[in-house]
Motif scaffolding. Structure first.
Motif, short mmCIF file in Angstrom:
data_model
loop_
_atom_site.label_atom_id
_atom_site.label_comp_id
_atom_site.label_asym_id
_atom_site.label_seq_id
_atom_site.Cartn_x
_atom_site.Cartn_y
_atom_site.Cartn_z
N PRO A 1 0.82 -1.20 0.00
CA PRO A 1 0.00 0.00 0.00
C PRO A 1 0.86 1.26 0.00
N ASN A 2 0.43 2.27 -0.71
CA ASN A 2 1.18 3.52 -0.80
C ASN A 2 1.45 4.08 0.59
N GLY A 3 2.70 4.41 0.85
CA GLY A 3 3.07 5.01 2.12
C GLY A 3 3.28 4.03 3.25
N SER A 4 3.25 2.73 2.97
CA SER A 4 3.38 1.73 4.03
C SER A 4 4.76 1.80 4.69
N THR A 5 4.77 1.67 6.01
CA THR A 5 6.03 1.63 6.76
C THR A 5 6.28 0.24 7.34
N ALA A 6 5.46 -0.72 6.97
CA ALA A 6 5.61 -2.09 7.50
C ALA A 6 6.86 -2.76 6.95
N ASP A 7 7.36 -3.73 7.70
CA ASP A 7 8.56 -4.48 7.33
C ASP A 7 8.14 -5.84 6.77
N PHE A 8 8.50 -6.10 5.52
CA PHE A 8 8.10 -7.35 4.87
C PHE A 8 9.30 -8.24 4.57
N THR A 9 10.36 -8.07 5.35
CA THR A 9 11.57 -8.86 5.14
C THR A 9 11.28 -10.35 5.15
N GLU A 10 10.60 -10.82 6.19
CA GLU A 10 10.35 -12.25 6.34
C GLU A 10 9.47 -12.78 5.22
N VAL A 11 8.47 -12.00 4.83
CA VAL A 11 7.55 -12.41 3.78
C VAL A 11 8.29 -12.61 2.46
N ILE A 12 9.17 -11.66 2.12
CA ILE A 12 9.91 -11.74 0.86
C ILE A 12 10.88 -12.92 0.89
N GLU A 13 11.62 -13.04 1.97
CA GLU A 13 12.61 -14.11 2.04
C GLU A 13 11.96 -15.49 2.06
N ASN A 14 10.78 -15.60 2.64
CA ASN A 14 10.06 -16.87 2.61
C ASN A 14 9.64 -17.24 1.19
N GLN A 15 9.20 -16.26 0.42
CA GLN A 15 8.80 -16.53 -0.95
C GLN A 15 9.99 -16.98 -1.80
N ILE A 16 11.12 -16.30 -1.64
CA ILE A 16 12.31 -16.69 -2.40
C ILE A 16 12.78 -18.08 -1.98
N GLU A 17 12.68 -18.36 -0.69
CA GLU A 17 13.10 -19.68 -0.18
C GLU A 17 12.29 -20.80 -0.82
N ARG A 18 11.03 -20.55 -1.13
CA ARG A 18 10.19 -21.57 -1.77
C ARG A 18 10.73 -21.94 -3.15
N ALA A 19 11.30 -20.96 -3.84
CA ALA A 19 11.85 -21.21 -5.17
C ALA A 19 13.32 -21.59 -5.12
N ALA A 20 13.99 -21.24 -4.00
CA ALA A 20 15.43 -21.48 -3.87
C ALA A 20 15.74 -21.97 -2.46
N PRO A 21 15.47 -23.24 -2.18
CA PRO A 21 15.74 -23.78 -0.83
C PRO A 21 17.21 -23.56 -0.44
N GLY A 22 17.41 -23.02 0.76
CA GLY A 22 18.75 -22.72 1.23
C GLY A 22 19.16 -21.28 1.01
N PHE A 23 18.27 -20.47 0.40
CA PHE A 23 18.58 -19.06 0.14
C PHE A 23 18.96 -18.31 1.41
N LYS A 24 18.19 -18.50 2.47
CA LYS A 24 18.44 -17.73 3.70
C LYS A 24 19.83 -17.99 4.27
N GLU A 25 20.34 -19.19 4.04
CA GLU A 25 21.66 -19.53 4.58
C GLU A 25 22.79 -18.82 3.85
N THR A 26 22.50 -18.25 2.68
CA THR A 26 23.54 -17.57 1.90
C THR A 26 23.65 -16.08 2.26
N ILE A 27 22.75 -15.58 3.09
CA ILE A 27 22.68 -14.14 3.36
C ILE A 27 23.80 -13.71 4.31
N LEU A 28 24.63 -12.77 3.82
CA LEU A 28 25.70 -12.19 4.64
C LEU A 28 25.30 -10.84 5.22
N GLY A 29 24.43 -10.15 4.52
CA GLY A 29 23.96 -8.85 4.98
C GLY A 29 22.75 -8.45 4.17
#
Length: 477
Positions: free
Chosen positions: A366-394
């Protein structure tokens, strides 16, 4: 600064630079005034996560940067621009680990779709064949087309919603999901009239030009444009916030690479009350929540096709993508949103330390949203790329408000300069014969709030410059 210019451009986004280049090419004396310390608007590259990791803060893949009728004819290669072409323009993964890829070759792409192969060819082959006739008109204001029959054929396909188009052409859900991936760039509900047009234009450009990106970062595209502009004699002034047009040097024309909300705040403009009211009614679209990662290795996509694409669209069912794009306009967000991912370093290792990688992604919010969707995005990528979260350095995150702080043109995180629905697709910022002109004969709008809207193509700036040339410098046309 009492020196007189023929034209002054306010804002150094791709449209502002395009306007300045076009005017300078015609022999005019121009200057660009930019409020930030770094030029480029949303087309910039910075180290956002860890030292040595170069991230595109805004635009990351520039499919229209090469498809642009104006930009592609500039000698940007001579000014250091090098395009990177991934093997696959974009890919769309499915939950079983397979994926479809949009190859430059239309036959290779269609062959993946099984029983929908011929339907895909029927949909896109005529558009690809006629692109040189209609592409320039699609990236401009409404007018009388030079090739009306070809333009009408495109319009018949583009006017329906994305949902209507896929249900008409395709039988298999995967084929429909594949088209939705590009259509959802519209940031509109996929049931909206004309939402199909975005998928048609972007996919056709993928078959015509691929979806390339600049080597070393999107900021290098801005640098090449500005270096070329300066070679023509143009001038650039940074850290200059324009609050009153009377603070600028005298000029015949002032080109504002600003959205309506910002332009109305500038003092000294001769706008009548009716024009101001109409501009105040301009609608901004959904925002985005954007992330960047420093990674220890490439994103471990299950599908090889995803590993060969620089752009990946994530949404695992037709309904999932439809709901994702509908809910944001009802001030909600789903737990399984459509995610747009870009990965550069598998094709351009210059963006990260040796052996390391970067990735970039956003979702619509939504326009102007200040919510944090980090977990939502990373979960979606993890579904297509199992092990993605383990590669995150920063990681680095920017919510919709953060994006507006980064670039004031991104009102509420809207990256398209305003909602691009049927009411504002061509008639932006308001419905008038020349959307670039204003009641003040000196003042023009050249931002993505004018046709053809969002994207790094410069055509808003080009068309605004053409209008200024016609009004003030007719002898140069």
């Amino acid at each position: 600064m009492s020196q007189k210019y023929d034209a002054i451009v306010i804002g150094s986004g791709s449209n502002g630079i395009a306007a300045a280049i076009r005017l300078q090419q015609k022999g005019l004396k121009t200057a660009i005034f930019e409020q930030a310390a770094t030029p480029g608007g949303a087309t910039r590259t910075q180290e956002l996560t860890l030292p040595g990791f170069k991230h595109d803060v805004g635009s990351a893949i520039l499919p229209l940067g090469l498809a642009s009728p104006f930009f592609r004819n500039l000698p940007l290669k001579d000014f250091g621009l090098e395009w990177i072409y991934p093997e696959i323009a974009y890919a769309h993964p499915f939950e079983d680990g397979t994926a479809y890829g949009c190859y430059k070759d239309i036959e290779t792409t269609a062959a993946q779709l099984g029983e929908d192969r011929q339907a895909y060819l029927d949909l896109f082959s005529p558009l690809l064949e006629n692109w040189d006739k209609i592409g320039g008109e699609l990236l401009g204001p409404l007018g009388i087309p030079e090739h009306p029959l070809e333009f009408m054929k495109f319009g018949l396909k583009a006017l329906p919603s994305a949902q209507m188009l896929v249900n008409h052409y395709f039988k298999n859900e995967r084929s429909k999901i594949f088209f939705y991936g590009s259509a959802a760039h519209s940031t509109l509900p996929l049931t909206n009239i004309a939402s199909a047009s975005f998928g048609l234009v972007l996919t056709t450009s993928a078959h015509k030009f691929n979806w390339p990106f600049p080597k070393g970062g999107a900021g290098n595209f801005t640098k090449a444009l500005l270096d070329y502009y300066k070679s023509l004699g143009g001038e650039l002034f940074m850290n200059t916030w324009v609050e009153d047009i009377r603070d600028l040097p005298n000029a015949y024309a002032y080109m504002f690479d600003l959205t309506p909300k910002q332009l109305l705040k500038v003092r000294g403009l001769n706008f009548n009350s009716l024009y101001r009211r109409r501009m105040e009614a301009f609608n901004y679209g959904a925002g985005v929540f954007k992330m960047d990662w420093a990674l220890s290795e490439p994103i471990p996509f299950a599908s090889e096709k995803c590993r060969k694409a620089a752009t990946i669209h994530i949404g695992f069912t037709k309904k999932e993508i439809e709901n994702s794009e509908k809910e944001i306009h009802q001030k909600n967000i789903t737990s399984t949103p459509y995610v747009l991912v870009a990965q550069h370093t598998p094709f351009d290792p210059s963006r990260a330390p040796t052996g390391k990688h970067t990735a970039w992604a956003y979702i619509h919010v939504p326009n102007g949203s200040t919510a944090d969707f980090t977990e939502v995005i990373e979960n979606q990528i993890e579904r297509a790329a199992p092990g993605f979260k383990e590669t995150i350095l920063g990681r680095s995150t920017m919510n919709a408000v953060d994006l507006q702080h980064f670039d004031p043109n991104l009102i509420g995180g809207d990256i398209n300069g305003g909602k691009q629905d049927i009411t504002q697709l061509f008639t932006r910022p308001i419905a008038k014969l020349s959307p670039y002109a204003t009641p003040d004969p000196r003042v023009y709008i050249c931002s993505s709030s004018t046709p053809p809207g969002g994207g790094v193509h410069g055509m808003c700036g080009y068309h605004a410059a053409q209008k200024a040339l016609k009004d003030h410098f007719q002898e140069l046309l």
